[in-house]
Enzyme design. Structure first.
Site, mmCIF file in Angstrom:
data_model
loop_
_atom_site.group_PDB
_atom_site.id
_atom_site.type_symbol
_atom_site.label_atom_id
_atom_site.label_comp_id
_atom_site.label_asym_id
_atom_site.label_seq_id
_atom_site.Cartn_x
_atom_site.Cartn_y
_atom_site.Cartn_z
ATOM 1 N N ASP A 20 -2.827 1.134 -4.334
ATOM 2 C CA ASP A 20 -2.392 -0.458 -3.718
ATOM 3 C C ASP A 20 -1.587 -1.526 -4.310
ATOM 4 O O ASP A 20 -2.302 -1.371 -6.091
ATOM 5 C CB ASP A 20 -3.773 -0.890 -2.668
ATOM 6 C CG ASP A 20 -3.498 -2.308 -2.352
ATOM 7 O OD1 ASP A 20 -2.450 -2.654 -1.584
ATOM 8 O OD2 ASP A 20 -4.388 -3.395 -2.020
ATOM 9 N N ASP A 76 -1.500 -5.284 -3.646
ATOM 10 C CA ASP A 76 -2.398 -6.413 -3.532
ATOM 11 C C ASP A 76 -3.706 -6.301 -3.478
ATOM 12 O O ASP A 76 -4.717 -5.732 -2.798
ATOM 13 C CB ASP A 76 -1.791 -7.338 -2.589
ATOM 14 C CG ASP A 76 -0.336 -7.846 -1.906
ATOM 15 O OD1 ASP A 76 -0.161 -8.586 -3.047
ATOM 16 O OD2 ASP A 76 0.475 -7.322 -0.962
ATOM 17 N N LYS A 107 -1.414 4.372 5.905
ATOM 18 C CA LYS A 107 -1.404 4.858 4.747
ATOM 19 C C LYS A 107 -1.842 6.215 4.684
ATOM 20 O O LYS A 107 -0.924 7.109 3.990
ATOM 21 C CB LYS A 107 -2.248 3.652 3.982
ATOM 22 C CG LYS A 107 -2.054 2.419 3.634
ATOM 23 C CD LYS A 107 -1.520 1.964 2.111
ATOM 24 C CE LYS A 107 -1.695 0.303 2.038
ATOM 25 N NZ LYS A 107 -2.291 0.003 0.884
ATOM 26 N N ASP A 155 -8.257 -1.311 -2.249
ATOM 27 C CA ASP A 155 -9.780 -3.024 -1.828
ATOM 28 C C ASP A 155 -9.339 -3.184 0.000
ATOM 29 O O ASP A 155 -10.229 -4.391 -0.083
ATOM 30 C CB ASP A 155 -8.976 -3.680 -2.270
ATOM 31 C CG ASP A 155 -7.711 -5.212 -1.571
ATOM 32 O OD1 ASP A 155 -6.955 -4.270 -1.471
ATOM 33 O OD2 ASP A 155 -8.242 -6.118 -1.311
ATOM 34 N N ASP A 162 -6.477 0.858 3.305
ATOM 35 C CA ASP A 162 -6.683 1.866 2.874
ATOM 36 C C ASP A 162 -7.676 2.917 3.076
ATOM 37 O O ASP A 162 -7.848 3.872 1.843
ATOM 38 C CB ASP A 162 -6.911 0.939 1.024
ATOM 39 C CG ASP A 162 -5.996 0.109 0.721
ATOM 40 O OD1 ASP A 162 -5.097 0.564 0.304
ATOM 41 O OD2 ASP A 162 -6.330 -1.469 0.372
#
Length: 226
Positions: free
Chosen positions: A10, A12, A154, A177, A181
């Site tokens: 990821d 951010d 994702k 995070d 995810d």
């Protein structure tokens, strides 16, 4: 042959510092990783493609929470989801007296192909209600509310990428995070949440780092964080 796994990471909250900027220490790690690196993000496609370009790695990208998958080496560019429905949700939300929460020139949504993002300081409940009326869902990434098709994720994007690369999805190490995810964590063979992750990501991870943000990423992949 290397024992280093392909990496799905990821942006951010994972490659960044606590202020949202990319931590420079992560860039050589990504560039020198000896297996394929896939950047998986909620951002629109130009952001991760630009990151890959300036890091100096192959453009392997999952963008818009799985709505867009791009692989430079196989000339792959796939779109999933219902952008028209997402736009209709945004229009109805604004007509109800709310705002998407961005500046007049909306760079957050300008290049989005499959979803709409709303600032987190805007009311969530009416957004969720309107999205449900259009058959969509809202995912809170910790940085924005994303209005998206419920069958887009994702994790599904990573399965597409793995198929294009001829790699088992379970071969991947995934680091992230956020709630968005979790599907990546479910698909990858090893899932690591950085310490600043939200509750959903923490619960889904195989392990959690002691450190936050980019320090957590460096810890997750065993890199020297100095």
């Amino acid at each position: 042959m290397t024992d280093v796994p392909p990496l799905a990471v990821d942006i951010d909250g994972t490659l960044t510092d606590g202020q949202g900027a990319i931590d420079h220490r992560t860039l050589p790690v990504l560039r020198e990783w000896p297996a394929p690196v896939v950047v998986a993000t909620g951002k629109s496609l130009p952001y991760p493609i630009g990151l890959c370009h300036f890091v100096g790695i192959e453009g392997r990208v999952i963008a818009e929470n799985g709505g867009v998958v791009a692989l430079a080496e196989t000339d792959t560019l796939r779109f999933e989801g219902d952008r028209e429905a997402a736009a209709a949700v945004a229009d109805a939300y604004v007509e109800a007296g709310y705002s998407l929460g961005w500046r007049e020139i909306d760079f957050v949504n300008r290049w989005r192909e499959t979803e709409i993002a709303v600032a987190r300081d805007q009311p969530l409940a009416p957004l969720e209600s309107i999205a449900a009326e259009h058959g969509l869902e809202v995912v809170d990434t910790g940085y924005a509310y994303h209005v998206k098709s419920p069958d887009v994720s994702k994790g599904r994007g990573l399965e597409v990428v793995a198929g294009e690369l001829g790699v088992d999805p379970e071969a991947f190490l995934a680091v992230g995070d956020s709630e968005n995810d979790v599907s990546t964590f479910d698909v990858a063979g090893e899932a690591v949440a950085v310490a600043n992750a939200d509750d959903a990501a923490l619960a889904a991870a195989d392990r959690v780092t002691d450190s936050n943000y980019a320090d957590g990423f460096l810890e997750a992949i065993g890199a020297d964080s100095r």
